[in-house]
Scaffold this motif. Structure first.
Motif, PDB file in Angstrom:
ATOM      1  N   CYS A  47      30.542  35.342  41.887  1.00 18.00           N
ATOM      2  CA  CYS A  47      31.630  35.223  42.858  1.00 18.00           C
ATOM      3  C   CYS A  47      31.989  36.615  43.370  1.00 18.00           C
ATOM      4  O   CYS A  47      31.588  37.631  42.791  1.00 18.00           O
ATOM      5  CB  CYS A  47      32.854  34.536  42.258  1.00 18.00           C
ATOM      6  SG  CYS A  47      33.662  35.420  40.910  1.00 18.00           S
ATOM      7  N   HIS A  48      32.746  36.629  44.453  1.00 14.71           N
ATOM      8  CA  HIS A  48      33.143  37.884  45.096  1.00 14.71           C
ATOM      9  C   HIS A  48      34.665  37.999  45.120  1.00 14.71           C
ATOM     10  O   HIS A  48      35.260  38.418  46.112  1.00 14.71           O
ATOM     11  CB  HIS A  48      32.551  37.952  46.507  1.00 14.71           C
ATOM     12  CG  HIS A  48      31.056  37.824  46.543  1.00 14.71           C
ATOM     13  ND1 HIS A  48      30.214  38.894  46.323  1.00 14.71           N
ATOM     14  CD2 HIS A  48      30.253  36.746  46.740  1.00 14.71           C
ATOM     15  CE1 HIS A  48      28.950  38.479  46.403  1.00 14.71           C
ATOM     16  NE2 HIS A  48      28.959  37.176  46.652  1.00 14.71           N
ATOM     17  N   VAL A  49      35.270  37.626  43.997  1.00 15.76           N
ATOM     18  CA  VAL A  49      36.731  37.566  43.905  1.00 15.76           C
ATOM     19  C   VAL A  49      37.387  38.924  44.137  1.00 15.76           C
ATOM     20  O   VAL A  49      38.501  39.014  44.666  1.00 15.76           O
ATOM     21  CB  VAL A  49      37.158  36.955  42.550  1.00 15.76           C
ATOM     22  CG1 VAL A  49      36.719  37.824  41.390  1.00 15.76           C
ATOM     23  CG2 VAL A  49      38.648  36.682  42.518  1.00 15.76           C
TER      24      VAL A  49
ATOM     25  N   ALA B 269      40.394  44.335  48.977  1.00 13.67           N
ATOM     26  CA  ALA B 269      40.109  45.449  49.889  1.00 13.67           C
ATOM     27  C   ALA B 269      39.164  44.992  50.982  1.00 13.67           C
ATOM     28  O   ALA B 269      38.236  44.205  50.740  1.00 13.67           O
ATOM     29  CB  ALA B 269      39.512  46.628  49.135  1.00 13.67           C
ATOM     30  N   ASP B 270      39.366  45.503  52.179  1.00 19.15           N
ATOM     31  CA  ASP B 270      38.569  45.117  53.343  1.00 19.15           C
ATOM     32  C   ASP B 270      37.368  46.043  53.470  1.00 19.15           C
ATOM     33  O   ASP B 270      37.323  46.932  54.319  1.00 19.15           O
ATOM     34  CB  ASP B 270      39.439  45.178  54.595  1.00 19.15           C
ATOM     35  CG  ASP B 270      38.734  44.594  55.817  1.00 19.15           C
ATOM     36  OD1 ASP B 270      37.610  44.087  55.659  1.00 19.15           O
ATOM     37  OD2 ASP B 270      39.319  44.659  56.915  1.00 19.15           O
ATOM     38  N   LEU B 271      36.362  45.801  52.623  1.00 22.32           N
ATOM     39  CA  LEU B 271      35.164  46.632  52.605  1.00 22.32           C
ATOM     40  C   LEU B 271      33.984  45.981  53.311  1.00 22.32           C
ATOM     41  O   LEU B 271      33.111  46.664  53.828  1.00 22.32           O
ATOM     42  CB  LEU B 271      34.777  46.963  51.162  1.00 22.32           C
ATOM     43  CG  LEU B 271      35.778  47.802  50.354  1.00 22.32           C
ATOM     44  CD1 LEU B 271      35.247  48.009  48.945  1.00 22.32           C
ATOM     45  CD2 LEU B 271      36.033  49.133  51.028  1.00 22.32           C
ATOM     46  N   THR B 272      33.943  44.675  53.298  1.00 23.14           N
ATOM     47  CA  THR B 272      32.863  43.924  53.924  1.00 23.14           C
ATOM     48  C   THR B 272      33.472  42.707  54.622  1.00 23.14           C
ATOM     49  O   THR B 272      34.641  42.376  54.394  1.00 23.14           O
ATOM     50  CB  THR B 272      31.810  43.442  52.895  1.00 23.14           C
ATOM     51  OG1 THR B 272      32.314  42.274  52.233  1.00 23.14           O
ATOM     52  CG2 THR B 272      31.488  44.520  51.868  1.00 23.14           C
ATOM     53  N   PRO B 273      32.691  42.001  55.431  1.00 22.74           N
ATOM     54  CA  PRO B 273      33.214  40.789  56.078  1.00 22.74           C
ATOM     55  C   PRO B 273      33.660  39.701  55.099  1.00 22.74           C
ATOM     56  O   PRO B 273      34.381  38.779  55.490  1.00 22.74           O
ATOM     57  CB  PRO B 273      32.037  40.315  56.937  1.00 22.74           C
ATOM     58  CG  PRO B 273      31.250  41.558  57.213  1.00 22.74           C
ATOM     59  CD  PRO B 273      31.369  42.384  55.970  1.00 22.74           C
ATOM     60  N   VAL B 274      33.255  39.818  53.837  1.00 24.20           N
ATOM     61  CA  VAL B 274      33.666  38.827  52.839  1.00 24.20           C
ATOM     62  C   VAL B 274      35.190  38.808  52.688  1.00 24.20           C
ATOM     63  O   VAL B 274      35.789  37.757  52.444  1.00 24.20           O
ATOM     64  CB  VAL B 274      32.986  39.120  51.486  1.00 24.20           C
ATOM     65  CG1 VAL B 274      33.458  38.132  50.415  1.00 24.20           C
ATOM     66  CG2 VAL B 274      31.469  39.045  51.639  1.00 24.20           C
TER      67      VAL B 274
ATOM     68  N   ASP C 109      31.393  48.351  47.535  1.00 19.60           N
ATOM     69  CA  ASP C 109      31.800  47.053  47.003  1.00 19.60           C
ATOM     70  C   ASP C 109      31.557  46.975  45.506  1.00 19.60           C
ATOM     71  O   ASP C 109      32.344  46.364  44.762  1.00 19.60           O
ATOM     72  CB  ASP C 109      31.033  45.950  47.732  1.00 19.60           C
ATOM     73  CG  ASP C 109      31.526  44.574  47.350  1.00 19.60           C
ATOM     74  OD1 ASP C 109      32.744  44.335  47.420  1.00 19.60           O
ATOM     75  OD2 ASP C 109      30.682  43.735  46.974  1.00 19.60           O
ATOM     76  N   SER C 110      30.481  47.582  45.026  1.00 18.06           N
ATOM     77  CA  SER C 110      30.211  47.606  43.587  1.00 18.06           C
ATOM     78  C   SER C 110      31.267  48.424  42.847  1.00 18.06           C
ATOM     79  O   SER C 110      31.692  48.054  41.750  1.00 18.06           O
ATOM     80  CB  SER C 110      28.818  48.160  43.323  1.00 18.06           C
ATOM     81  OG  SER C 110      27.823  47.287  43.837  1.00 18.06           O
ATOM     82  N   LYS C 111      31.689  49.523  43.444  1.00 15.81           N
ATOM     83  CA  LYS C 111      32.786  50.302  42.851  1.00 15.81           C
ATOM     84  C   LYS C 111      34.041  49.442  42.723  1.00 15.81           C
ATOM     85  O   LYS C 111      34.742  49.484  41.708  1.00 15.81           O
ATOM     86  CB  LYS C 111      33.081  51.534  43.705  1.00 15.81           C
ATOM     87  CG  LYS C 111      32.016  52.612  43.655  1.00 15.81           C
ATOM     88  CD  LYS C 111      32.410  53.799  44.545  1.00 15.81           C
ATOM     89  CE  LYS C 111      31.393  54.913  44.494  1.00 15.81           C
ATOM     90  NZ  LYS C 111      31.768  56.042  45.382  1.00 15.81           N
ATOM     91  N   LEU C 112      34.316  48.652  43.764  1.00 13.66           N
ATOM     92  CA  LEU C 112      35.485  47.780  43.740  1.00 13.66           C
ATOM     93  C   LEU C 112      35.344  46.713  42.658  1.00 13.66           C
ATOM     94  O   LEU C 112      36.314  46.404  41.945  1.00 13.66           O
ATOM     95  CB  LEU C 112      35.668  47.119  45.108  1.00 13.66           C
ATOM     96  CG  LEU C 112      36.893  46.220  45.267  1.00 13.66           C
ATOM     97  CD1 LEU C 112      38.180  47.021  45.131  1.00 13.66           C
ATOM     98  CD2 LEU C 112      36.843  45.499  46.616  1.00 13.66           C
TER      99      LEU C 112
END
Length: 273
Positions: free
Chosen positions: A10-12, A17-22, A59-62
């Motif tokens: 999942c991408h919870v 944070a607004d890093l990608t369109p997800v 995103d991986s850092k997040l």
């Protein structure tokens, strides 16, 4: 005894944070939603463990930060094949590789090949995939693979390495590729697609995945299962996929929940708590 589920993809973390369109997808249905409310709803449904999947360096850092701050959440650092073209530089890869030493990082991915959209050149996709496989092998962690319309190129890359462990995320491909994956000891990730696909061949695949190789996932906020189509997918929805699969396979929900949670704990080497 209450059932426990593990959402293995999942991408919870992207709610925060607004890093990608997800990030925008999390709010597509206009519902009031926060990371804390999503986690609370998941736990209320019995989803006690989640794997936050990274797709870029940032995103991986997040994902790592989010996992570190939340009980029952772990992180997988990954570079999605769509993002490969922006992650071929040595300095970017070095910064990414350093993340694997962070607490609660238990996997690499999602990584792989995606020829459906072709958002990165095939050469960059292969280079970044090999980089991530080699990183995972050095640190003896599994990988979460994303492969779409690309198995003919994926298998020669995969088979050029020894000892790769992992899962084929969101598997919807052929019986032949299922058998090849199982022959390599890979796990198979199944999500809400199973509940709404009209392809009977896919139902055959979902019935024939051995229980000891099956993982549950949501890909939240995407791929919401029936009967919640049109709403944003959350980790809590993994329960509905489990219920559908149990009926399709002639198994009990309790047995499926127990087996898939055990499978995830063994693959990602996460102890029961």
């Amino acid at each position: 005894m209450a059932l426990e589920f593990f959402d293995t993809h999942c991408h919870v973390h992207e709610i925060t944070a607004d890093l990608t369109p997800v990030h925008d997808k999390w709010f597509a249905d206009k519902a009031e939603r926060s990371a804390e409310s999503v986690l609370e709803s998941a736990r209320g449904a019995g989803v006690t463990r989640m794997l936050a999947i990274g797709t870029t360096l940032a995103d991986s850092k997040l994902a790592v930060q989010f996992a570190g701050a939340h009980e029952g959440v772990w992180a997988s650092i990954g570079i999605h094949p769509h993002e490969a073209k922006d992650h071929v530089q040595a300095e970017v890869q070095a910064e990414f590789a350093a993340l694997i030493a962070q607490p609660k990082v238990v996997a690499v991915g999602e990584c792989g090949l995606d020829y459906f959209y072709g958002l990165s050149p095939k050469s960059d996709q292969e280079a970044v995939l090999r980089f991530q496989i080699e990183l995972a092998l050095r640190h003896d962690v599994p990988l979460s693979f994303h492969v779409r319309d690309a198995f003919d190129d994926f298998w020669p890359i995969f088979e050029s390495y020894q000892g790769v462990r992992g899962v084929l995320h969101s598997f919807t491909d052929t019986q032949a590729n299922l058998e090849r994956a199982l022959g390599h000891g890979l796990y198979i990730g199944v999500n809400g697609i199973a509940t709404f696909t009209r392809d009977e061949a896919q139902h055959v695949i979902y019935r024939t995945i051995p229980q000891h190789r099956l993982l549950l996932e949501t890909d939240a906020p995407f791929l919401t299962p029936k009967p919640f189509r049109g709403k944003v997918c959350e980790p809590k929805h993994v329960v509905h996929t489990a219920e559908f699969l149990a009926g399709l396979r002639g198994e009990s929900v309790a047995g499926l929940a127990s087996a898939t949670t055990t499978n995830a704990q063994e693959l990602f080497r996460i102890q029961h708590t």
